[in-house]
Design a protein around this motif. Structure first.
Motif, PDB file in Angstrom:
ATOM      1  N   PRO A   1      55.737  46.362  55.711  1.00 10.83           N
ATOM      2  CA  PRO A   1      55.009  46.646  56.956  1.00 10.83           C
ATOM      3  C   PRO A   1      54.201  47.941  56.822  1.00 10.83           C
ATOM      4  O   PRO A   1      54.687  48.933  56.282  1.00 10.83           O
ATOM      5  N   GLY A   2      52.964  47.877  57.271  1.00 13.25           N
ATOM      6  CA  GLY A   2      52.056  49.012  57.167  1.00 13.25           C
ATOM      7  C   GLY A   2      51.103  48.920  55.984  1.00 13.25           C
ATOM      8  O   GLY A   2      50.086  49.600  55.948  1.00 13.25           O
ATOM      9  N   ASP A   3      51.420  48.064  55.006  1.00  5.39           N
ATOM     10  CA  ASP A   3      50.527  47.895  53.861  1.00  5.39           C
ATOM     11  C   ASP A   3      49.261  47.168  54.299  1.00  5.39           C
ATOM     12  O   ASP A   3      49.282  46.334  55.208  1.00  5.39           O
ATOM     13  N   MET A   4      48.160  47.492  53.618  1.00 11.97           N
ATOM     14  CA  MET A   4      46.877  46.854  53.884  1.00 11.97           C
ATOM     15  C   MET A   4      46.370  46.211  52.598  1.00 11.97           C
ATOM     16  O   MET A   4      46.361  46.847  51.551  1.00 11.97           O
ATOM     17  N   VAL A   5      45.963  44.953  52.707  1.00 10.41           N
ATOM     18  CA  VAL A   5      45.469  44.200  51.559  1.00 10.41           C
ATOM     19  C   VAL A   5      44.013  43.840  51.829  1.00 10.41           C
ATOM     20  O   VAL A   5      43.695  43.322  52.903  1.00 10.41           O
ATOM     21  N   TYR A   6      43.134  44.102  50.851  1.00 14.78           N
ATOM     22  CA  TYR A   6      41.728  43.762  50.995  1.00 14.78           C
ATOM     23  C   TYR A   6      41.387  42.630  50.037  1.00 14.78           C
ATOM     24  O   TYR A   6      41.630  42.728  48.830  1.00 14.78           O
ATOM     25  N   ALA A  66      48.456  31.513  42.740  1.00 17.29           N
ATOM     26  CA  ALA A  66      48.256  32.958  42.918  1.00 17.29           C
ATOM     27  C   ALA A  66      47.842  33.638  41.625  1.00 17.29           C
ATOM     28  O   ALA A  66      46.960  34.501  41.618  1.00 17.29           O
ATOM     29  N   LYS A  67      48.468  33.268  40.523  1.00 16.73           N
ATOM     30  CA  LYS A  67      48.162  33.900  39.233  1.00 16.73           C
ATOM     31  C   LYS A  67      46.676  33.763  38.896  1.00 16.73           C
ATOM     32  O   LYS A  67      46.018  34.729  38.538  1.00 16.73           O
ATOM     33  N   TRP A  68      46.147  32.562  39.036  1.00 12.64           N
ATOM     34  CA  TRP A  68      44.740  32.325  38.703  1.00 12.64           C
ATOM     35  C   TRP A  68      43.805  32.961  39.722  1.00 12.64           C
ATOM     36  O   TRP A  68      42.766  33.486  39.363  1.00 12.64           O
ATOM     37  N   PHE A  69      44.187  32.930  40.972  1.00 10.22           N
ATOM     38  CA  PHE A  69      43.373  33.578  41.999  1.00 10.22           C
ATOM     39  C   PHE A  69      43.242  35.067  41.705  1.00 10.22           C
ATOM     40  O   PHE A  69      42.153  35.629  41.765  1.00 10.22           O
ATOM     41  N   LEU A  70      44.359  35.710  41.373  1.00  6.28           N
ATOM     42  CA  LEU A  70      44.351  37.154  41.128  1.00  6.28           C
ATOM     43  C   LEU A  70      43.600  37.527  39.847  1.00  6.28           C
ATOM     44  O   LEU A  70      43.086  38.636  39.733  1.00  6.28           O
ATOM     45  N   GLN A  71      43.510  36.617  38.890  1.00  7.82           N
ATOM     46  CA  GLN A  71      42.736  36.874  37.677  1.00  7.82           C
ATOM     47  C   GLN A  71      41.239  36.861  37.954  1.00  7.82           C
ATOM     48  O   GLN A  71      40.482  37.593  37.329  1.00  7.82           O
ATOM     49  N   ASP A  72      40.827  36.032  38.904  1.00  9.95           N
ATOM     50  CA  ASP A  72      39.404  35.810  39.145  1.00  9.95           C
ATOM     51  C   ASP A  72      38.832  36.545  40.351  1.00  9.95           C
ATOM     52  O   ASP A  72      37.616  36.569  40.527  1.00  9.95           O
ATOM     53  N   ASN A  73      39.691  37.120  41.203  1.00  4.17           N
ATOM     54  CA  ASN A  73      39.226  37.730  42.446  1.00  4.17           C
ATOM     55  C   ASN A  73      39.792  39.138  42.606  1.00  4.17           C
ATOM     56  O   ASN A  73      40.996  39.333  42.442  1.00  4.17           O
ATOM     57  N   PRO A  74      38.936  40.102  42.954  1.00  2.00           N
ATOM     58  CA  PRO A  74      39.438  41.461  43.163  1.00  2.00           C
ATOM     59  C   PRO A  74      40.291  41.549  44.427  1.00  2.00           C
ATOM     60  O   PRO A  74      39.920  41.036  45.474  1.00  2.00           O
ATOM     61  N   VAL A  75      41.458  42.158  44.280  1.00  2.00           N
ATOM     62  CA  VAL A  75      42.374  42.368  45.400  1.00  2.00           C
ATOM     63  C   VAL A  75      42.785  43.828  45.370  1.00  2.00           C
ATOM     64  O   VAL A  75      43.087  44.377  44.312  1.00  2.00           O
ATOM     65  N   ARG A  76      42.777  44.463  46.538  1.00  2.00           N
ATOM     66  CA  ARG A  76      43.205  45.857  46.640  1.00  2.00           C
ATOM     67  C   ARG A  76      44.345  45.956  47.644  1.00  2.00           C
ATOM     68  O   ARG A  76      44.273  45.373  48.709  1.00  2.00           O
ATOM     69  N   VAL A  77      45.394  46.678  47.256  1.00  2.00           N
ATOM     70  CA  VAL A  77      46.533  46.926  48.136  1.00  2.00           C
ATOM     71  C   VAL A  77      46.591  48.428  48.361  1.00  2.00           C
ATOM     72  O   VAL A  77      46.716  49.196  47.406  1.00  2.00           O
ATOM     73  N   ASN A  78      46.438  48.830  49.604  1.00  2.00           N
ATOM     74  CA  ASN A  78      46.435  50.262  49.943  1.00  2.00           C
ATOM     75  C   ASN A  78      45.438  51.033  49.078  1.00  2.00           C
ATOM     76  O   ASN A  78      45.738  52.087  48.526  1.00  2.00           O
ATOM     77  N   ASN A  79      44.226  50.459  48.931  1.00  2.00           N
ATOM     78  CA  ASN A  79      43.107  51.049  48.186  1.00  2.00           C
ATOM     79  C   ASN A  79      43.342  51.174  46.692  1.00  2.00           C
ATOM     80  O   ASN A  79      42.687  51.970  46.030  1.00  2.00           O
ATOM     81  N   GLU A  80      44.257  50.384  46.136  1.00  2.00           N
ATOM     82  CA  GLU A  80      44.468  50.354  44.691  1.00  2.00           C
ATOM     83  C   GLU A  80      44.340  48.919  44.209  1.00  2.00           C
ATOM     84  O   GLU A  80      44.851  47.996  44.843  1.00  2.00           O
ATOM     85  N   ASP A  81      43.660  48.729  43.061  1.00  2.00           N
ATOM     86  CA  ASP A  81      43.528  47.390  42.498  1.00  2.00           C
ATOM     87  C   ASP A  81      44.906  46.814  42.213  1.00  2.00           C
ATOM     88  O   ASP A  81      45.802  47.527  41.748  1.00  2.00           O
ATOM     89  N   GLU A  82      45.051  45.526  42.498  1.00  2.00           N
ATOM     90  CA  GLU A  82      46.351  44.873  42.292  1.00  2.00           C
ATOM     91  C   GLU A  82      46.139  43.463  41.778  1.00  2.00           C
ATOM     92  O   GLU A  82      45.280  42.742  42.279  1.00  2.00           O
TER      93      GLU A  82
END
Length: 75
Positions: A55-60, A30-46
């Protein structure tokens, strides 16, 4: 595309979610994936693998789509 992940606890971490949907094969990746790939949680970079998702959270995830966290029934 929208995917739904049902959890039975209060939350799931972002690292656990990535493994659950098959984006990574081990939690340690996960650490390396998150360094190399953009992830957004509820429209905020994470980029924290320990980020708690409720529950109710959205991850892109780019090239994967949107993941919606849902609460499952405990039987």
């Amino acid at each position: 595309m929208e995917h739904k992940v049902t959890i039975h606890d209060d939350y799931i971490t972002l690292g656990q979610l990535l493994k659950e949907v098959g984006v990574i094969s081990t939690g340690g990746a996960a650490k390396w994936f998150l360094q190399d790939n953009p992830v957004r949680v509820n429209n905020e970079d994470e980029n924290r693998r320990g980020k708690k998702l409720y529950p109710g959270d959205m991850v892109y995830l780019e090239d994967f789509g949107i993941i919606v966290i849902e609460k499952g029934e405990i039987s």
